[in-house]
Design an enzyme around this catalytic site. Sequence first.
Site: not given
Ligand code: NAD
Ligand code: ZN
Length: 363
Positions: A118, A140, A182, A231, A241, A245, A249, A252, A256, A269
């Site tokens: 939990r 999130k 972003e 943020k 949210e 918040r 977006n 976005h 999307h 993205h």
């Molecule tokens: N929780 C939230 O508020 C929130 C907000 C925005 C996005 N997200 C989520 O985040 C995800 C996207 O995140 P992302 O863009 O970081 O993608 P990701 O986690 O897939 O990383 C992108 C790529 O970079 C590589 N990588 C990571 N760090 C590295 C480094 N230091 N050197 C070399 N390669 C590296 C990873 O292996 C991957 O291939 C999505 O699933 C999205 O839904 C969440």
């Molecule tokens: Zn985004």
Amino acid sequence: MENNTLNIEIQEKPAYSYPIIIGEEIDFFEYIKEFTKAKKILIVTNKTIFSLYENRIKSDNAYYVILEDGEEYKNIDTFKKIIDSAIENRFERRDCFAAFGGGVIGDVTGFAAASYLRGIDFIQIPTTLLAQVDSSVGGKVAINHEKGKNLIGAFYQPKAVLSDTNLLKTLDKRQLKTGLAEVLKYAFIEKSCCAELNYRFYDFLDAYSEKILKLDSVILKKLISICCTLKASVVEKDETEKGMRAVLNFGHTFAHAIENLTGYTKYTHGEAVAAGMIMAAKLALKLEMIERSYFVKINELINKYELLPDDLPDFNKDEFIEAMHLDKKADADKIRFILPDSEFSVKMVTDIDETLIKECIEI
Ligand SMILES: NC(=O)c1ccc[n+]([C@@H]2O[C@H](COP(=O)([O-])OP(=O)(O)OC[C@H]3O[C@@H](n4cnc5c(N)ncnc54)[C@H](O)[C@@H]3O)[C@@H](O)[C@H]2O)c1
Ligand SMILES: [Zn+2]
């Protein structure tokens, strides 16, 4: 090298406030010791990142879950793998999970941390720019379901976020740019975030574009700390949210739809968000919410960082509108847009004439 510390205060729940440490060559275990009482640390990462940074995450009291690389692994099987490892290694409530990776790793590890016993302490060590400026802040956490992205999740705050700018040096250009989309978004919503900055973030991004693209660490630390401040100022007031918040977006709703219609693989993205911000600005211009000069300013900054995809297809406009309705943030029938209403400020607008929206589905 001096690390910067930023404190995130959650108004609804003061006990859940946490620090974001921004620096270079951060000693992760030192901070984990400071911010948790963990005897054991379960580090979740992927093969790519582990092979690059194994030496940075070595510790006698660390256990590892090393996943395959990719969004498709942000799923229930990975969630189970993390939980299985914690059970097998007898993790107790006072121990902690640490996410060492981008948004994918952060989201799935955070969700596992929220669920295990939990709720076990959780540390974010974001390794992509997107994760350092966006996904690691705000609490999130989620996994995907085959029917849609982030359908299963929670709001769960970390004990600390440790953002090391040196980790960004191994990111490929496209990954860097997806984070930059972003980053630019924050400049366009700055005034709606209710944070006090001493200067315009737009001007900072305009002035330092070369240094930022070359990953100058002093400028990057400043940039990450501004983005997290902006943020945080939003999520502090609206952890779960309920309203405010939504300003995050900007761009976005269009993005999307672009991602949905291109199968989530063709564009990153950030590419979709960059295109989405241009489309939203066009819509605001047509609605006479902003002056043409500000519309040009938005375009100029996005173009300066070369964030737009150059091969955006000619979308079928009806399908595009349909995809915007599918967005989970759309109310039953109304598409909600976050549109610029003056320089660096945005507001939510609904009930926009569909013909007008269709005229904006191009960049
Ligand atoms: N929780 C939230 O508020 C929130 C907000 C925005 C996005 N997200 C989520 O985040 C995800 C996207 O995140 P992302 O863009 O970081 O993608 P990701 O986690 O897939 O990383 C992108 C790529 O970079 C590589 N990588 C990571 N760090 C590295 C480094 N230091 N050197 C070399 N390669 C590296 C990873 O292996 C991957 O291939 C999505 O699933 C999205 O839904 C969440
Ligand atoms: Zn985004």
